[in-house]
Design an enzyme around this catalytic site. Structure first.
Site, PDB file in Angstrom:
ATOM      1  N   ASP A 176     -13.635 -19.779 -13.284  1.00  0.00           N
ATOM      2  CA  ASP A 176     -12.150 -19.919 -13.406  1.00  0.00           C
ATOM      3  C   ASP A 176     -11.771 -21.298 -13.278  1.00  0.00           C
ATOM      4  O   ASP A 176     -10.545 -21.887 -13.211  1.00  0.00           O
ATOM      5  CB  ASP A 176     -11.432 -19.286 -12.190  1.00  0.00           C
ATOM      6  CG  ASP A 176     -12.108 -19.620 -10.867  1.00  0.00           C
ATOM      7  OD1 ASP A 176     -12.816 -20.630 -10.899  1.00  0.00           O
ATOM      8  OD2 ASP A 176     -11.802 -18.785  -9.880  1.00  0.00           O
ATOM      9  N   HIS A 197      -7.195  -5.956   0.037  1.00  0.00           N
ATOM     10  CA  HIS A 197      -6.052  -4.964  -0.252  1.00  0.00           C
ATOM     11  C   HIS A 197      -4.833  -5.134   1.101  1.00  0.00           C
ATOM     12  O   HIS A 197      -4.994  -5.072   2.139  1.00  0.00           O
ATOM     13  CB  HIS A 197      -6.604  -3.462   0.232  1.00  0.00           C
ATOM     14  CG  HIS A 197      -5.491  -2.528   0.138  1.00  0.00           C
ATOM     15  ND1 HIS A 197      -4.692  -2.053  -0.867  1.00  0.00           N
ATOM     16  CD2 HIS A 197      -5.166  -1.789   1.245  1.00  0.00           C
ATOM     17  CE1 HIS A 197      -3.989  -1.243  -0.685  1.00  0.00           C
ATOM     18  NE2 HIS A 197      -4.313  -0.987   0.664  1.00  0.00           N
ATOM     19  N   ASP A 207     -17.617 -17.246  -9.426  1.00  0.00           N
ATOM     20  CA  ASP A 207     -16.631 -18.228  -8.920  1.00  0.00           C
ATOM     21  C   ASP A 207     -16.212 -19.296  -9.827  1.00  0.00           C
ATOM     22  O   ASP A 207     -15.172 -19.472  -9.963  1.00  0.00           O
ATOM     23  CB  ASP A 207     -17.441 -19.020  -7.621  1.00  0.00           C
ATOM     24  CG  ASP A 207     -16.495 -20.164  -6.643  1.00  0.00           C
ATOM     25  OD1 ASP A 207     -15.450 -20.148  -7.290  1.00  0.00           O
ATOM     26  OD2 ASP A 207     -17.025 -20.537  -5.838  1.00  0.00           O
ATOM     27  N   VAL A 213     -13.623 -18.578  -4.686  1.00  0.00           N
ATOM     28  CA  VAL A 213     -12.492 -17.621  -5.005  1.00  0.00           C
ATOM     29  C   VAL A 213     -12.910 -17.131  -6.684  1.00  0.00           C
ATOM     30  O   VAL A 213     -12.705 -17.908  -7.465  1.00  0.00           O
ATOM     31  CB  VAL A 213     -11.083 -18.291  -5.102  1.00  0.00           C
ATOM     32  CG1 VAL A 213     -10.215 -17.139  -5.230  1.00  0.00           C
ATOM     33  CG2 VAL A 213     -10.997 -18.762  -3.574  1.00  0.00           C
ATOM     34  N   SER A 272       1.026  -1.301  -0.043  1.00  0.00           N
ATOM     35  CA  SER A 272      -0.032  -0.025  -0.078  1.00  0.00           C
ATOM     36  C   SER A 272       1.039   1.336  -0.078  1.00  0.00           C
ATOM     37  O   SER A 272       1.670   1.334  -0.855  1.00  0.00           O
ATOM     38  CB  SER A 272      -1.049  -0.142   1.202  1.00  0.00           C
ATOM     39  OG  SER A 272      -1.867   0.966   1.151  1.00  0.00           O
ATOM     40  N   ASP A 307      -8.995  -6.225  -4.430  1.00  0.00           N
ATOM     41  CA  ASP A 307      -8.443  -5.122  -3.819  1.00  0.00           C
ATOM     42  C   ASP A 307      -9.645  -4.089  -3.975  1.00  0.00           C
ATOM     43  O   ASP A 307      -9.934  -3.668  -4.949  1.00  0.00           O
ATOM     44  CB  ASP A 307      -7.233  -4.670  -4.376  1.00  0.00           C
ATOM     45  CG  ASP A 307      -6.383  -3.431  -3.513  1.00  0.00           C
ATOM     46  OD1 ASP A 307      -7.273  -2.728  -2.837  1.00  0.00           O
ATOM     47  OD2 ASP A 307      -5.397  -3.625  -3.114  1.00  0.00           O
ATOM     48  N   ASP A 367     -14.605 -22.598  -5.649  1.00  0.00           N
ATOM     49  CA  ASP A 367     -14.111 -22.632  -4.361  1.00  0.00           C
ATOM     50  C   ASP A 367     -14.190 -21.473  -3.552  1.00  0.00           C
ATOM     51  O   ASP A 367     -13.678 -21.259  -2.413  1.00  0.00           O
ATOM     52  CB  ASP A 367     -12.571 -22.906  -4.491  1.00  0.00           C
ATOM     53  CG  ASP A 367     -12.001 -21.858  -5.592  1.00  0.00           C
ATOM     54  OD1 ASP A 367     -12.742 -21.125  -5.946  1.00  0.00           O
ATOM     55  OD2 ASP A 367     -10.714 -21.928  -5.588  1.00  0.00           O
TER      56      ASP A 367
END
Ligand SMILES: *[C@@H]1O[C@H](CO)[C@@H](O)[C@H](O)[C@H]1NC(C)=O
Ligand SMILES: *[C@@H]1O[C@H](CO)[C@@H](O)[C@H](O)[C@H]1NC(C)=O
Ligand SMILES: *[C@@H]1O[C@H](CO)[C@@H](O)[C@H](O)[C@H]1NC(C)=O
Ligand SMILES: *[C@@H]1O[C@H](CO)[C@@H](O)[C@H](O)[C@H]1NC(C)=O
Ligand SMILES: *[C@@H]1O[C@H](CO)[C@@H](O)[C@H](O)[C@H]1NC(C)=O
Ligand SMILES: *[C@@H]1O[C@H](CO)[C@@H](O)[C@H](O)[C@H]1NC(C)=O
Ligand SMILES: *[C@@H]1O[C@H](CO)[C@@H](O)[C@H](O)[C@H]1NC(C)=O
Ligand SMILES: *[C@@H]1O[C@H](CO)[C@@H](O)[C@H](O)[C@H]1NC(C)=O
Ligand SMILES: *[C@@H]1O[C@H](CO)[C@@H](O)[C@H](O)[C@H]1NC(C)=O
Ligand SMILES: *[C@@H]1O[C@H](CO)[C@@H](O)[C@H](O)[C@H]1NC(C)=O
Ligand SMILES: *[C@@H]1O[C@H](CO)[C@@H](O)[C@H](O)[C@H]1NC(C)=O
Ligand SMILES: *[C@@H]1O[C@H](CO)[C@@H](O)[C@H](O)[C@H]1NC(C)=O
Ligand SMILES: [Ca+2]
Length: 577
Positions: A272, A488, A269, A278, A202, A442, A276
């Site tokens: 990809d 982030h 989800d 994510v 950051s 982020d 999962d």
């Protein structure tokens, strides 16, 4: 011929050196006698009477973001220095490893928000790899001080020395002093190699780039996360969500935006290749999913009491509105001026709408604008020169106002806070290595911001080469990794099964000292039922995809996806690196 007696004495001496303990060297008198000699760096004087030193033992750290669990001892050293002719005081802290654990390494660390250091949080990351680890207060007063309140001498008058120190000079001096001090403290010879590193995320990431861009030989390696480096763009961008709400005249209940966000995670989800929780491919999400699908769905959030970070919220029970979705879409589209030209880009589709959080007004019983202070403090202090913590209102502020604030800040701070100089030739020539990573979810610094800088460096330094040739050449010393599901500068509680690059400094050390190129970046699942699992993170521009019904992660080249990360910022004539 050497006598047996001499051999015995020599090995006794060796044993003696090896047996040196932390207590032997961790004293103010030892430190005072081993400070860098006067004049080692023109323009600063170390105040030797300010030295403190105390051993700290059996410290244990666990569940940290940027280093693995560990138990360690260290020598806690502080001292101050002044700039010749300025009569100022800058406080440095160095943690030094036990003499038997020292591995000829030095690490500088940075801060976050408007703080130039992270208190004691980042220093263990060096100690556990046998490095001396340092932080600075930049001369702003106490550690963890919010430096922005020192940027003015008085309302209307900048304190350029403090801005210059915050911009890059304080971190530079931390490294110069730290490396010299490490060598004298451990009796290293002039010729002995001291490996030097930087680690920060950051604002700390911006601080890292500020050094790599200016001081080619300061660090052998830098581990940099989600840098806040295109500073004027970055800070003003925080206000964009608020200006969307004001322009659309709709102030969504936080629960409504949370519902849109939750549904996006659910819908994207599997794109990809693995279900999962994510969203590893936010690009596929934006191609294939339209948040209009959420309009009319119920949302519910229980009432919440006020906390240190947020005001109280009432029970929220409603249905997602067309207005709410319109606000969300406009936010995701990124800032354009009223001529329709693009000023900047936004967060990825899988990021929470943190900047858009509204506040409940008990009197009116309505959700109202809440100006995000990370965004508002920039125009208030650094453009209007008013020593406040936020803009008092956004009255009259339009998309064009945001564009103009960016332009003014960019121009005014191009040599201090705008940390996006794209030509890194001196660093490359000195043999430096950078690992740059950015969470793909982020919600505070757009992921595309890091992609843009990587691509700027590539284009500026490898003109006339094909895309693949230039990426390959750049990757010899600079690699960018987008962290699937990453938030982030931390793992993401909304996507707990995603990897986080917790051991990046170890990977960097291995690259610098052993030449082991990180073709992928080591990631660890830091929470949830899969905690501890290792996953590899793809090196940009390769994108992750799970094949074999979610069992096998591949890093693929996907032109359409790569192109979707590139934006034409045509609101400006100047190139934006
Ligand atoms: C170190 O700390 C742990 C607890 O964190 C304690 O159990 C252990 O006894 C300590 N060891 C020493 C040598 O003080
Ligand atoms: C390190 O030294 C500073 C200055 O003496 C002191 O304020 C701080 O508490 C010390 N930290 C530890 C962990 O001993
Ligand atoms: C330097 O600062 C100290 C206090 O921090 C003050 O006592 C001293 O008078 C100052 N000297 C000059 C030359 O300004
Ligand atoms: C700015 O405000 C901070 C408090 O937020 C205060 O500590 C500082 O002295 C002020 N500086 C000036 C120049 O007014
Ligand atoms: C450095 O050398 C001095 C003088 O020989 C010795 O007293 C000291 O213990 C040494 N320090 C280390 C860290 O080896
Ligand atoms: C969003 O999902 C989280 C995690 O499952 C849940 O705790 C929260 O209540 C959900 N929010 C809404 C508005 O559905
Ligand atoms: C939300 O409101 C609807 C309709 O007004 C109601 O049927 C439902 O029970 C409410 N949900 C909760 C959790 O209070
Ligand atoms: C809350 O609403 C009341 C009534 O509309 C208004 O007078 C007041 O200014 C609002 N408070 C804030 C903090 O905006
Ligand atoms: C400086 O500006 C801030 C923010 O507008 C204000 O709160 C403060 O009172 C001002 N200070 C002086 C001395 O005018
Ligand atoms: C670039 O390299 C990727 C593999 O990393 C390959 O799939 C792609 O075809 C290459 N593009 C060109 C234009 O050669
Ligand atoms: C990679 O991470 C795993 C934990 O997920 C750790 O055990 C391993 O040491 C790490 N490897 C490197 C090179 O850092
Ligand atoms: C694919 O994996 C899911 C779990 O992720 C499982 O439920 C499903 O049966 C698998 N399908 C095949 C064809 O193996
Ligand atoms: Ca997935």
């Amino acid at each position: 011929m050497r006598s047996a007696v001499w051999t015995t004495i020599a090995s006794a001496a060796l044993t003696c050196v090896q047996a040196l303990t932390l207590d032997d060297v961790c004293t103010p008198s030892y430190v005072s006698a081993h400070l860098p000699s006067d004049g080692f760096y023109e323009s600063i004087t170390i105040n030797s009477v300010s030295v403190t030193a105390n051993p700290v033992t059996n410290v244990s750290v666990s569940d940290q973001t940027f280093y693995p669990d560990a138990v360690f001892d260290y020598c806690n050293v502080t001292f101050t220095y002044s700039h010749v002719g300025l009569n100022d005081t800058v406080l440095l802290t160095y943690w030094l490893p036990d003499p038997n654990k020292f591995q000829n390494r030095y690490l500088s660390t940075g801060g976050g928000g408007y703080a130039i250091n992270s208190d004691d949080e980042s220093l263990p990351g060096g100690i556990i790899y046998g490095a001396v680890a340092g932080k600075t207060d930049g001369g702003f007063g106490i550690f963890q001080h919010n430096a922005i309140s020192t940027f003015l001498v008085t309302n209307g008058t900048m304190d350029w020395q403090n801005i210059f120190m915050f911009g890059y000079q304080a971190i530079h001096e931390l490294g110069v002093v730290g490396k010299a001090f490490t060598k004298t403290f451990f009796n290293m010879t002039e010729e002995a190699k001291l490996y030097s590193y930087y680690q920060g995320c950051s604002e700390g990431g911006r601080e890292g780039w500020s050094q790599v861009q200016r001081f080619g030989d300061e660090f052998d390696g830098a581990a940099i996360g989600a840098p806040a480096f295109r500073f004027a763009f970055q800070q003003v961008q925080h206000l964009y969500s608020n200006v969307v709400e004001q322009t659309e005249n709709y102030y969504p209940p936080p629960c409504e935006l949370q519902k849109i966000f939750n549904e996006t995670l659910l819908a994207c989800d599997a794109l990809d290749g693995r279900t999962d929780g994510v969203v590893s491919r936010t690009d596929l999400c934006s191609f294939n999913y339209d948040i209009d699908a959420v309009i009319g769905l119920n949302y519910y959030c229980a009432p919440a009491a006020a906390s240190a970070y947020a005001a109280a919220t009432p029970e929220q029970n409603g249905t997602v509105s067309a207005e709410g979705v319109a606000v969300a879409k406009k936010i995701l589209d990124g800032l354009h001026d009223t001529d329709g030209k693009r000023v900047y880009f936004s967060y990825t589709t899988s990021s929470s709408f943190n900047d858009a959080t509204t506040v409940w007004n008990e009197t009116s019983q309505e959700w109202e604008l809440s100006i995000t202070s990370l965004g508002g403090s920039f125009p208030e202090v650094l453009l209007n020169l008013q020593n406040g913590s936020n803009l008092p209102s956004l009255d009259g502020v339009t998309y064009d106002t945001l564009r103009d604030w960016i332009y003014e800040g960019w121009n005014r701070y191009s040599d201090t806070l705008m940390t996006n100089w794209p030509d890194l030739t001196p660093f490359k020539k000195a043999g430096g290595k950078v690992i740059h990573f950015h969470g793909e979810s982020d919600d505070s610094i757009p992921t595309a911001s890091s992609v843009r800088y990587f691509e700027s460096v590539r284009q500026v330094m490898y003109p006339g080469q094909s895309y693949n040739e230039s990426v390959e050449a750049l990757n010899d010393w600079y690699r960018l990794f987008l962290v699937p599901g990453g938030a982030h500068c931390s793992a993401n509680s909304a996507e707990p099964n995603g990897p986080w690059p917790q051991t990046t400094l170890a990977v960097l050390i291995d690259w610098v000292e052993n030449g082991d190129e990180p073709v992928t970046l080591n990631g660890t699942v830091l929470q949830g039922e899969n905690k501890g699992e290792t996953q590899q993170i793809c090196s940009w521009p390769l994108r992750p995809y799970w094949s074999g019904n979610g069992t096998e992660m591949e890093c693929q080249y996907d032109q359409k996806s790569i192109d979707s990360w590139h934006y034409d910022l045509d609101a400006f004539f100047m190139p934006v690196y």
